[in-house]
Design an enzyme around this catalytic site. Sequence first.
Site, PDB file in Angstrom:
ATOM      1  N   THR A 119     -19.286 -44.173 120.364  1.00 32.07           N
ATOM      2  CA  THR A 119     -18.458 -45.325 120.023  1.00 32.07           C
ATOM      3  C   THR A 119     -18.407 -46.349 121.147  1.00 32.07           C
ATOM      4  O   THR A 119     -18.498 -45.993 122.323  1.00 32.07           O
ATOM      5  CB  THR A 119     -17.018 -44.841 119.729  1.00 32.07           C
ATOM      6  N   TYR A 143      -9.491 -40.945 122.632  1.00 33.19           N
ATOM      7  CA  TYR A 143     -10.603 -40.961 121.668  1.00 33.19           C
ATOM      8  C   TYR A 143     -11.915 -41.295 122.384  1.00 33.19           C
ATOM      9  O   TYR A 143     -12.894 -40.540 122.304  1.00 33.19           O
ATOM     10  CB  TYR A 143     -10.310 -41.983 120.555  1.00 33.19           C
TER      11      TYR A 143
END
Length: 335
Positions: A119, A143
Amino acid sequence: ETPVVLVTGGAGYIGSHAVLALQDAGFPVVVFDNLSTGIRSAVPDGVPLIEGDIADTEHVAEVIRGFQVGAIMHFAGSIVVSESVEKPLKYYRNNTQNSLGLIETCVRLGVKHFIFSSTAAVYGEPEAYPIDEESPTRPINPYGQSKLMTEHMLRDASAAHGLNTGILRYFNVAGADPAGRAGQNTPAATHLIKVAVQAALGLRPAISVFGTDYDTPDGTCIRDYIHVSDLADAHVLALRHLVGKGGNLLVNCAYGRGFSVREVLKAVEKVIGRPLPVDDAPRRAGDPPALVAKADRIHGLLGWKPAHGSLEEMVETALAWERRSAEESKARRAS
Ligand code: UDP
């Protein structure tokens, strides 16, 4: 060589589109998913769906042996940034620890190719734009950190054990399969385009613009949106690259151009032909003003040719999918 591909999280949003792209490209596919957020109907007929948890490494090993799996695409994981701040250990377990188990199993059983969903959150708040793959990685939430730790494990496992690795850093994924075979099913999804088309269909009262005083031309945040089917194709190309050349691949997945929140909402209004109910709201914690990639590497290394890159197409396909899902759930309630 056309390896059998095990797709973890193949019943989820991006995973289900990757399954379609792999099938279209002629790769045999097996889906492994615990259906915690994925849904059974997202897996096409004829593709085996193994219901299981990747934490259960013996189950994963059994599937790898049983189907003679030669490559993994690893989508399974948790993806909500705000939740990762409240429940960081869930993210280190689901994303980092479970990836460790999966990588170990691949090394142990001789699976040669490993493609990983990473990501843009690994970059944190970038100091320079556009963001290339050599930009510093300083995630600002658990995350992003949980994904970055997996990148490091893959890099080291590759050097020590010869695993071929493809790390794909996704920017803002949107849209749905243009043929209507798959879409974003997660009911609680918070992504801008998904929420905006839900507001357009009257499934939500309004859409809030989180922050209108950013240092950007119209004051709203800028993101590099990428169509999910182009992203799925990038996975197939990455796999072909690893099969043909081996080694390691680290690429941004994006088009290299950004749209502001207001531009996205304007595109939605244009597609539906009427104004959206929009509220201006305060900034959302942890949102960087702009995230725009340098996307030269994915084009150069993989020969990737995005086919669905217009904002209109992302909105139209997301809208078509949302409309159909809403009609289907209405029909289910009525029966
Ligand atoms: N956003 C917004 N309203 C919403 C959802 C998102 O204004 O209902 C904004 C959000 O603040 C960010 C951009 O849209 O600037 C993209 O957010 P999204 O959650 O889609 O993806 P992120 O960039 O956070 O991964």
